[in-house]
Scaffold this active site. Structure first.
Site, PDB file in Angstrom:
ATOM      1  N   ALA A  91       0.809  -1.222   0.000  1.00 41.70           N
ATOM      2  CA  ALA A  91       0.000   0.000   0.000  1.00 41.70           C
ATOM      3  C   ALA A  91       0.841   1.269   0.000  1.00 41.70           C
ATOM      4  O   ALA A  91       0.313   2.360  -0.214  1.00 41.70           O
ATOM      5  CB  ALA A  91      -0.927  -0.001   1.212  1.00 41.70           C
ATOM      6  N   HIS A 134      -2.656 -12.749  -2.932  1.00 38.97           N
ATOM      7  CA  HIS A 134      -2.848 -11.850  -1.798  1.00 38.97           C
ATOM      8  C   HIS A 134      -1.546 -11.810  -1.023  1.00 38.97           C
ATOM      9  O   HIS A 134      -0.988 -12.860  -0.668  1.00 38.97           O
ATOM     10  CB  HIS A 134      -3.992 -12.330  -0.908  1.00 38.97           C
ATOM     11  CG  HIS A 134      -4.292 -11.377   0.203  1.00 38.97           C
ATOM     12  ND1 HIS A 134      -4.749 -11.789   1.423  1.00 38.97           N
ATOM     13  CD2 HIS A 134      -4.198 -10.025   0.283  1.00 38.97           C
ATOM     14  CE1 HIS A 134      -4.929 -10.743   2.213  1.00 38.97           C
ATOM     15  NE2 HIS A 134      -4.593  -9.658   1.539  1.00 38.97           N
ATOM     16  N   ASP A 135      -1.038 -10.621  -0.742  1.00 36.86           N
ATOM     17  CA  ASP A 135       0.272 -10.519  -0.109  1.00 36.86           C
ATOM     18  C   ASP A 135       0.346 -11.272   1.209  1.00 36.86           C
ATOM     19  O   ASP A 135       1.372 -11.892   1.528  1.00 36.86           O
ATOM     20  CB  ASP A 135       0.709  -9.059   0.050  1.00 36.86           C
ATOM     21  CG  ASP A 135      -0.324  -8.162   0.722  1.00 36.86           C
ATOM     22  OD1 ASP A 135      -1.321  -8.670   1.272  1.00 36.86           O
ATOM     23  OD2 ASP A 135      -0.146  -6.928   0.673  1.00 36.86           O
ATOM     24  N   ASN A 181      -7.898  -9.005  10.632  1.00 35.64           N
ATOM     25  CA  ASN A 181      -7.180  -7.835  10.112  1.00 35.64           C
ATOM     26  C   ASN A 181      -7.171  -6.766  11.185  1.00 35.64           C
ATOM     27  O   ASN A 181      -8.231  -6.374  11.688  1.00 35.64           O
ATOM     28  CB  ASN A 181      -7.900  -7.278   8.876  1.00 35.64           C
ATOM     29  CG  ASN A 181      -7.628  -8.085   7.633  1.00 35.64           C
ATOM     30  OD1 ASN A 181      -6.581  -7.986   7.036  1.00 35.64           O
ATOM     31  ND2 ASN A 181      -8.596  -8.893   7.245  1.00 35.64           N
TER      32      ASN A 181
END
Length: 476
Positions: free
Chosen positions: A12, A229-230, A287
């Protein structure tokens, strides 16, 4: 024989491209770094926060043209997506998940489809930034972009398409959207229809490790849909031996464990856990806000991180407490000022110095990790020993020590570059160079030095944790 792959890891804030070689051990070399921060573009009524994907693609192309790697794989953050027309052209620059367009949309979606039904269908944690609510915001605003769209691709899927010509979605990244049914292994078409989201725009989903074809930029290189997905890639590189807790640390902290099947209990829903797709496993996790708070503060401070960490050592601990996951800290802005406003509203000491605010952030992140780890134990009914931390925050020895002390558990820190390493490992498995996930993790243990942190003064940290929880549960 040495086998070399390219791992393209778009985060990001930074994009990084690595060469990863496999002989007896892994060798990781960073060959390119560039900024990937979102861009504010003016609109008629407000600014729009978007991603400059074409700019990122130009950076990638330059590296590929000079590479002698056998394959390439791309991983990125989750939830965001691009819309394409019938000719595969971008309808617009993709929105950043921190754009304000989803504010209040999740509650409106619940008026159409109850929250528990969405969870049972998808297995995914509720966050206002999820793909589902980004799309529903477009439905509610009658967005013309949605009407001209023929294809939806998650962000790494866009790069896979540009590189290979194959328009598919990889499983781990699709699972982050809350548009995909992890329990059923397909897009949740019935859910999408209830929210008037067009279902025909969703592509075929392929498993991680799928060879998509030859690269259109550089002949001879295979394009592999890695664990796109990282966090999924990072978890592949966690040197677990059996069951355990991992923290993938970066802008976000992903705190979780691996399961064989989704956990869809009422308690998991109430505690807002997620069941994301992994490499042969379910990533049961939460998350949580990670280094975003410090990164956003440092946009104002403009200090070296080593200087910030040193300043933390020179201030007393536990002067105040904050909940890192509060909505007011989600969007870009003057974070030091927001933190001071929060402390004032909650009747706490106002912290002004960089070291004080940074220590507050580190302590609160550590307490939040404990809070999540305790819930994982309760929800799974399992006991866990060590905590494995991978990713960028591993460089911060002080924070690693705080997490060990707050949780009362040994922290095994490393590797730092877990995401590109995991990305590469999936490519090596796809190429037949590594047998499976267990062998991949053995290669990690053999290749990288891991740091061990033991709890210090856990009784004091437990006492302060109870104080922190009062602020976590406070509604102000």
């Amino acid at each position: 024989m040495v086998v070399k792959v390219l791992s393209i890891d778009l985060g990001a804030t930074n994009g990084k491209i690595y060469e990863v070689e496999l002989k007896d051990r892994l060798t990781v070399k960073e060959i390119k770094r560039f900024r990937t921060e979102g861009t504010f573009l003016p609109g008629k009524d407000r600014e729009h926060f978007v991603w400059n994907l074409p700019g990122f693609y130009e950076e990638i192309k330059g590296v590929l043209e000079a590479s002698d790697a056998q394959s390439v794989g791309v991983d990125t953050w989750g939830v965001d997506f691009a819309l394409l027309d019938e000719n595969g052209r971008l309808v617009s620059l993709p929105y950043h998940y921190r754009d304000v367009r989803t504010k209040g949309v999740m509650k409106k979606a619940f008026e159409v489809v109850p929250k528990d039904e969405i969870f049972q269908r998808t297995g995914i944690q509720f966050m206002e930034i999820n793909t589902l609510y980004q799309l529903y915001s477009m439905v509610l605003s009658n967005d013309p972009f949605l009407k001209t769209t023929k294809h939806l691709l998650m962000i790494p899927d866009v790069f896979n398409f540009w590189l290979s010509g194959e328009m598919v979605s990889e499983y781990t990244i699709a699972s982050t959207s809350q548009c995909y049914s992890v329990p059923d292994g397909e897009w949740a078409y019935d859910l999408l229809e209830k929210l008037s989201i067009p279902t025909e725009i969703f592509p075929k989903v392929v498993p991680p490790g799928t060879v998509l074809g030859k690269c259109r930029v550089k002949k001879g290189i295979n394009v592999i849909a890695t664990a796109c997905h990282d966090t999924a890639s990072a978890v592949v590189a966690v040197p677990l031996e059996g069951e355990g807790i991992y923290i993938s640390s970066g802008t976000w902290f992903l705190v979780g464990t691996e399961l064989e099947r989704p956990l869809l209990s009422k308690e998991a829903l109430e505690r807002n856990f997620t069941n994301e797709g992994g490499y042969g496993k379910i990533r049961f996790l939460k998350n949580a806000t990670g280094m975003w708070l410090l990164e956003e503060c440092n946009r104002i401070w403009k200090k070296d991180y080593s200087e910030i960490i040193e300043s933390v050592r020179n201030v007393p601990g536990f002067q105040a407490f904050l909940d890192p996951d509060r909505e007011e800290f989600l969007h870009p802005g003057n974070m030091p000022e927001r933190i001071r406003n929060y402390l004032e509203r909650t009747g706490q000491k106002i912290l002004e110095r960089i070291g004080e605010i940074s220590r507050l952030i580190f302590e609160s992140l550590a307490f939040n990790c404990r809070w999540i780890v305790e819930q994982i134990k309760e929800l799974t009914g399992k006991r866990y020993g060590k905590i494995h931390v991978v990713g960028g925050a591993v460089r911060n020895d002080l924070l690693m020590s705080f997490i060990a002390s707050a949780t009362g558990k040994t922290v095994v820190a490393g590797p730092v570059d877990a995401t590109p390493i995991g990305n590469a490992l999936v490519q090596f498995i796809a190429m037949g160079e590594i047998k499976d996930l267990d062998e991949a993790r053995e290669v990690v243990r053999k290749s990288f030095e891991l740091k061990i942190f033991e709890p210090k003064n856990p009784e004091l940290w437990s006492e302060k944790y109870e104080e922190w929880r009062r602020y976590k549960e406070m509604r102000v």
